[in-house]
Write a protein that holds these residues in place. Structure first.
Motif, PDB file in Angstrom:
ATOM      1  N   PRO A 140      -1.473   2.364   7.896  1.00 41.45           N
ATOM      2  CA  PRO A 140      -2.377   2.744   6.710  1.00 41.45           C
ATOM      3  C   PRO A 140      -3.541   3.615   7.485  1.00 41.45           C
ATOM      4  O   PRO A 140      -4.279   4.469   6.609  1.00 41.45           O
ATOM      5  N   ALA A 141      -3.869   3.181   8.627  1.00 45.34           N
ATOM      6  CA  ALA A 141      -5.029   4.023   9.152  1.00 45.34           C
ATOM      7  C   ALA A 141      -4.543   5.415   9.456  1.00 45.34           C
ATOM      8  O   ALA A 141      -5.300   6.362   9.362  1.00 45.34           O
ATOM      9  N   ALA A 142      -3.233   5.668   9.998  1.00 47.63           N
ATOM     10  CA  ALA A 142      -2.737   7.084   9.782  1.00 47.63           C
ATOM     11  C   ALA A 142      -2.689   7.762   8.472  1.00 47.63           C
ATOM     12  O   ALA A 142      -2.995   8.989   8.368  1.00 47.63           O
ATOM     13  N   ALA A 143      -2.258   6.886   7.534  1.00 44.80           N
ATOM     14  CA  ALA A 143      -2.379   7.538   6.107  1.00 44.80           C
ATOM     15  C   ALA A 143      -3.879   7.867   5.602  1.00 44.80           C
ATOM     16  O   ALA A 143      -3.860   8.725   4.892  1.00 44.80           O
ATOM     17  N   ALA A 190       0.882  -1.126   0.098  1.00 44.32           N
ATOM     18  CA  ALA A 190      -0.045   0.122  -0.171  1.00 44.32           C
ATOM     19  C   ALA A 190       0.790   1.169   0.030  1.00 44.32           C
ATOM     20  O   ALA A 190       0.501   2.268  -0.539  1.00 44.32           O
ATOM     21  N   LEU A 191       1.816   1.249   0.943  1.00 45.37           N
ATOM     22  CA  LEU A 191       2.774   2.396   0.937  1.00 45.37           C
ATOM     23  C   LEU A 191       3.461   2.605  -0.308  1.00 45.37           C
ATOM     24  O   LEU A 191       3.566   3.736  -0.899  1.00 45.37           O
ATOM     25  N   LEU A 192       3.641   1.580  -1.269  1.00 42.01           N
ATOM     26  CA  LEU A 192       4.231   1.573  -2.621  1.00 42.01           C
ATOM     27  C   LEU A 192       3.311   1.877  -3.558  1.00 42.01           C
ATOM     28  O   LEU A 192       3.798   2.165  -4.846  1.00 42.01           O
ATOM     29  N   GLY A 193       2.094   1.798  -3.237  1.00 40.23           N
ATOM     30  CA  GLY A 193       1.015   2.274  -4.295  1.00 40.23           C
ATOM     31  C   GLY A 193       0.341   1.213  -5.027  1.00 40.23           C
ATOM     32  O   GLY A 193      -0.302   1.379  -5.974  1.00 40.23           O
ATOM     33  N   THR A 194       0.867  -0.090  -4.531  1.00 41.14           N
ATOM     34  CA  THR A 194       0.304  -0.914  -5.367  1.00 41.14           C
ATOM     35  C   THR A 194      -1.051  -1.488  -5.141  1.00 41.14           C
ATOM     36  O   THR A 194      -1.823  -1.855  -5.724  1.00 41.14           O
ATOM     37  N   PRO A 234      -4.494  -0.128  -2.309  1.00 48.01           N
ATOM     38  CA  PRO A 234      -5.012   0.823  -1.409  1.00 48.01           C
ATOM     39  C   PRO A 234      -4.854   0.626  -0.046  1.00 48.01           C
ATOM     40  O   PRO A 234      -4.597  -0.326   0.304  1.00 48.01           O
ATOM     41  N   MET A 235      -4.611   1.979   0.776  1.00 45.30           N
ATOM     42  CA  MET A 235      -4.489   1.995   2.003  1.00 45.30           C
ATOM     43  C   MET A 235      -5.504   1.140   2.886  1.00 45.30           C
ATOM     44  O   MET A 235      -5.380   0.338   3.725  1.00 45.30           O
ATOM     45  N   ARG A 236      -6.934   1.176   2.366  1.00 43.74           N
ATOM     46  CA  ARG A 236      -7.788   0.525   3.231  1.00 43.74           C
ATOM     47  C   ARG A 236      -8.291  -0.611   2.028  1.00 43.74           C
ATOM     48  O   ARG A 236      -8.838  -0.648   1.278  1.00 43.74           O
ATOM     49  N   SER A 237      -7.498  -1.809   2.395  1.00 46.58           N
ATOM     50  CA  SER A 237      -7.633  -2.788   1.628  1.00 46.58           C
ATOM     51  C   SER A 237      -8.251  -4.191   2.307  1.00 46.58           C
ATOM     52  O   SER A 237      -8.061  -4.362   3.418  1.00 46.58           O
TER      53      SER A 237
END
Length: 166
Positions: free
Chosen positions: A77-80, A19-23, A25-28
């Motif tokens: 991911p929650a913080a993002a 998710a951080l690499l953009g592959t 979504p953060m909420r997956s």
């Protein structure tokens, strides 16, 4: 069982990295597919250890550290999604350990606390809720703030207990 949870936490970490690499979504949903069973297993692993006679201080410590690692991974991911301050949910255990390096009183063992145990469970549930793709993004900070407030109270109680005892 705790080692299995550890593998699920590693899987969660892999999903967060993607998710951080953009592959992803953060909420997956992929993250939740791994995190929810880890939380469910956390609810039963202690009881299983007691029934099978495999309770040990090492196992209890491994369980606690696995819980802390999962909260740290889920807080990223929650913080993002909802705000950097949510990282405090995942970092508070490690801040407590760092404080214990400066304040040896904080290293003393704590008695069993159902409040502490319930608070830890609430953290995982709140972070998972904040990461559900269908959960309103605007509600994630509210749920996370309530969860963090409960966590701060729990750590505060423990610190006061250790300080008064010391």
């Amino acid at each position: 069982m705790t080692l299995g949870r550890g593998l699920l936490v590693l899987g969660c970490a892999a999903v967060v990295i993607l998710a951080l690499l953009g592959t992803l979504p953060m909420r997956s949903w992929w993250l939740l597919v791994l995190a929810v069973p880890a939380l469910i297993l956390d609810a039963v692993d202690g009881a299983v250890a007691r029934r099978t006679g495999t309770v040990s201080p090492f196992g209890a410590r491994l369980d606690m550290e696995t819980d802390a690692a999962l909260l740290l991974v889920l807080s990223v991911p929650a913080a993002a999604t909802a705000g950097w301050w949510i990282l405090l949910i995942g970092l508070l255990r490690y801040l407590f350990v760092a404080a214990s390096a400066l304040r040896p009183l904080l290293r003393a063992p704590l008695p069993f606390s159902q409040f502490r145990r319930t608070t830890a469970a609430v953290q995982g549930i709140a972070l998972c809720l904040a990461l559900v793709p269908l959960f309103p993004v605007a509600a994630a900070p509210v749920v996370s703030a309530a969860s963090l407030a409960l966590l701060v109270v729990s750590f505060g109680r423990d610190v006061l207990y250790l300080e008064r005892r010391g």
